[in-house]
Write an enzyme that holds these catalytic residues in place. Structure first.
Site, PDB file in Angstrom:
ATOM      1  N   PHE A  99       0.721  -1.120  -0.183  1.00 15.73           N
ATOM      2  CA  PHE A  99      -0.035  -0.032  -0.293  1.00 15.73           C
ATOM      3  C   PHE A  99       0.622   1.209  -0.538  1.00 15.73           C
ATOM      4  O   PHE A  99       1.421   1.293   0.765  1.00 15.73           O
ATOM      5  CB  PHE A  99      -0.747   0.117   1.356  1.00 15.73           C
ATOM      6  CG  PHE A  99      -1.449  -1.976   1.429  1.00 15.73           C
ATOM      7  CD1 PHE A  99      -2.332  -2.155   0.424  1.00 15.73           C
ATOM      8  CD2 PHE A  99      -0.881  -1.973   2.420  1.00 15.73           C
ATOM      9  CE1 PHE A  99      -2.901  -3.357   0.843  1.00 15.73           C
ATOM     10  CE2 PHE A  99      -1.858  -2.738   2.896  1.00 15.73           C
ATOM     11  CZ  PHE A  99      -2.383  -4.158   2.330  1.00 15.73           C
ATOM     12  N   ASP A 138       1.418   4.690   0.994  1.00 15.04           N
ATOM     13  CA  ASP A 138       1.487   5.410   2.314  1.00 15.04           C
ATOM     14  C   ASP A 138       2.647   6.346   1.430  1.00 15.04           C
ATOM     15  O   ASP A 138       3.689   6.507   1.175  1.00 15.04           O
ATOM     16  CB  ASP A 138       0.962   4.657   2.776  1.00 15.04           C
ATOM     17  CG  ASP A 138       2.213   4.660   3.663  1.00 15.04           C
ATOM     18  OD1 ASP A 138       3.371   3.982   3.220  1.00 15.04           O
ATOM     19  OD2 ASP A 138       2.086   4.142   5.084  1.00 15.04           O
ATOM     20  N   ASP A 155       4.556  -5.832   3.718  1.00 12.01           N
ATOM     21  CA  ASP A 155       3.419  -4.417   3.978  1.00 12.01           C
ATOM     22  C   ASP A 155       3.552  -4.348   5.282  1.00 12.01           C
ATOM     23  O   ASP A 155       4.243  -2.876   6.149  1.00 12.01           O
ATOM     24  CB  ASP A 155       2.741  -4.178   3.629  1.00 12.01           C
ATOM     25  CG  ASP A 155       2.425  -2.745   3.166  1.00 12.01           C
ATOM     26  OD1 ASP A 155       2.158  -1.502   2.689  1.00 12.01           O
ATOM     27  OD2 ASP A 155       1.262  -2.543   4.128  1.00 12.01           O
TER      28      ASP A 155
HETATM   29  N1  LIG Z   1       1.191   0.900   3.529  1.00 11.87           N
HETATM   30  C1  LIG Z   1       0.730   1.222   5.252  1.00 11.87           C
HETATM   31  N2  LIG Z   1      -0.258   2.279   5.062  1.00 11.87           N
HETATM   32  C2  LIG Z   1      -0.481   1.960   6.236  1.00 11.87           C
HETATM   33  C3  LIG Z   1      -0.879   1.420   7.029  1.00 11.87           C
HETATM   34  C4  LIG Z   1      -2.046   1.358   7.813  1.00 11.87           C
HETATM   35  C5  LIG Z   1      -2.400   1.001   8.971  1.00 11.87           C
HETATM   36  N3  LIG Z   1      -3.247  -0.622   8.872  1.00 11.87           N
HETATM   37  C6  LIG Z   1      -3.555  -1.813   9.452  1.00 11.87           C
HETATM   38  C7  LIG Z   1      -3.679  -3.134   8.841  1.00 11.87           C
HETATM   39  C8  LIG Z   1      -3.300  -3.817  10.132  1.00 11.87           C
HETATM   40  C9  LIG Z   1      -2.825  -3.004  11.254  1.00 11.87           C
HETATM   41  O1  LIG Z   1      -2.315  -3.617  12.992  1.00 11.87           O
HETATM   42  C10 LIG Z   1      -2.768  -1.460  11.217  1.00 11.87           C
HETATM   43  O2  LIG Z   1      -2.603  -0.788  11.893  1.00 11.87           O
HETATM   44  C11 LIG Z   1      -1.845   3.111   7.936  1.00 11.87           C
HETATM   45  N4  LIG Z   1      -0.911   3.338   6.533  1.00 11.87           N
HETATM   46  C12 LIG Z   1      -0.850   4.177   6.527  1.00 11.87           C
HETATM   47  O3  LIG Z   1       0.699   5.284   7.212  1.00 11.87           O
HETATM   48  C13 LIG Z   1      -0.065   6.755   7.238  1.00 11.87           C
HETATM   49  C14 LIG Z   1       0.092   7.098   8.546  1.00 11.87           C
HETATM   50  O4  LIG Z   1       1.260   6.732   9.491  1.00 11.87           O
HETATM   51  P1  LIG Z   1       0.946   7.799  10.644  1.00 11.87           P
HETATM   52  O5  LIG Z   1       0.903   9.397  10.166  1.00 11.87           O
HETATM   53  O6  LIG Z   1       2.331   8.000  11.131  1.00 11.87           O
HETATM   54  O7  LIG Z   1      -0.334   7.372  11.633  1.00 11.87           O
HETATM   55  C15 LIG Z   1      -0.835   7.048   6.168  1.00 11.87           C
HETATM   56  O8  LIG Z   1      -1.135   7.044   4.944  1.00 11.87           O
HETATM   57  C16 LIG Z   1      -1.552   5.912   6.445  1.00 11.87           C
HETATM   58  O9  LIG Z   1      -3.129   5.733   5.384  1.00 11.87           O
HETATM   59  C17 LIG Z   1      -0.286  -0.328   6.243  1.00 11.87           C
HETATM   60  O10 LIG Z   1      -0.472  -1.513   7.318  1.00 11.87           O
HETATM   61  N5  LIG Z   1      -0.318  -0.097   5.894  1.00 11.87           N
END
Ligand SMILES: Nc1nc2c(c(CN[C@H]3C=C[C@H](O)[C@@H]3O)cn2[C@@H]2O[C@H](COP(=O)(O)O)[C@@H](O)[C@H]2O)c(=O)[nH]1
Length: 306
Positions: free
Chosen positions: A213, A215, A283
């Protein structure tokens, strides 16, 4: 998801601000190929989960709003996930399709128990309304019906979401070519897979088709690991915390090269160890590692897609 893979490869082969270092990929693979650190979905314990359709509704609402937290330095993804969880535990009808269509900015803030306006709050409200409206119009109000209509295919789920909810249509134009990264639609499929442990609403015969993903955390982690390198101009912009414009070449390269680099990592792991690892697992490992790096410098783009 083939579109995401081919888009990412197209950008990576023409990229001029972000470079993939194959020796960096080799090093990471060498260090981890025998045991990719396994990170549990919901390792933070912040998500709502009841093994039923309400969890599906919760995850769709969560991923409709899962973007751009950084403009408020105290706000994180955790605040969104746990705020929505608490709201749902208090009132099981908060995410009913008719209610989703009526929330105002201040009401959304109150729901999350957040004391000031959220970043891109008007967009968040618009996207909630869109989810409520389209769920009601096409899926009898239930995200679970939407998932059931996809016959256990994650690819079909991502396609269906992008077709019905324009807010999830994460696309841009790079050097005259349309690029699809579908971050929030794919993360919704991955969240279902995680929350339901690959069963019921989370069972997908093609879970391996999901990419990472794209991000703002993962590119920064890949850079720390020596997998991505930036031009000095881009490195300077990120260090100075300047905004990188949504749709700019720099922004698209950061995201697309991350997807492509992890696909290459996955191929190399298969070649060296014979193991087929899922991008979903790579990821979660990279992301959970990234959020623990103090002061991780990430790019700053005002975007509803991530
Ligand atoms: N590539 C990727 N990006 C992810 C996640 C997740 C959460 N996934 C949940 C699923 C199961 C787990 O237990 C996780 O909790 C959020 N994000 C992204 O991060 C950024 C937020 O950053 P900060 O501002 O520091 O909170 C924002 O762009 C958000 O969209 C992921 O898994 N993969």
């Amino acid at each position: 998801m083939d579109e995401v893979r081919s888009s990412a490869a197209w950008v990576a082969s023409r990229s001029s601000h972000v470079f993939i270092d194959s020796s960096g990929i080799e090093k990471v693979v060498e260090d981890t190929k025998d045991s990719i650190p396994k990170v549990e979905w919901n390792f933070e314990g912040i998500h709502y989960s009841d093994d039923g359709p309400l969890t599906v509704q919760y995850l769709l609402v969560l991923d409709a709003l899962n973007f751009c937290f950084w403009p408020d330095k105290d706000l994180n993804y955790d605040d969104l996930a746990s705020g929505l969880k608490l709201a749902l535990e208090k009132d099981k009808s908060v995410f009913d399709a008719d209610r989703l269509q009526k929330y105002t900015g201040p009401e959304l803030r109150a729901l999350l128990n957040w004391p000031r306006p959220l970043p891109l709050e008007d967009e968040r409200v618009r996207l909630l309304h869109e989810v409520g409206y389209e769920l009601e119009r096409s899926f009898d109000g239930k995200a679970a019906n939407l998932v059931e209509s996809c016959g256990k295919s994650a690819s079909k789920l991502v396609r269906t979401i992008a077709q019905h909810f324009s807010g999830f249509r994460d696309h841009s134009v790079y050097k005259g070519h349309q690029i699809f990264l579908y971050k929030r639609a794919q993360i919704f499929a991955a969240d279902l897979y995680g929350a339901f442990k690959g069963r019921g609403y989370g069972e997908f015969h093609d879970v391996g088709a999901i990419t990472i993903f794209a991000d703002y955390i993962v590119p920064a982690v890949l850079r720390q690991l020596g997998v991505l390198r930036y031009s000095s101009l881009l490195a300077g912009l990120i260090e100075a915390e300047n905004e990188i414009k949504a749709g700019s070449e720099e922004e698209i390269e950061l995201r697309a090269c991350s997807v492509y680099a992890v696909e290459k990592m996955r191929e190399l792991i298969a070649e060296k160890s014979g193991k087929q690892v899922l991008s979903v697992d790579l990821d979660l490992w990279l992301w959970s590692y990234g959020i623990r790096i103090p002061g991780l410098q990430h790019h700053r783009t005002l975007s509803i897609y991530y």
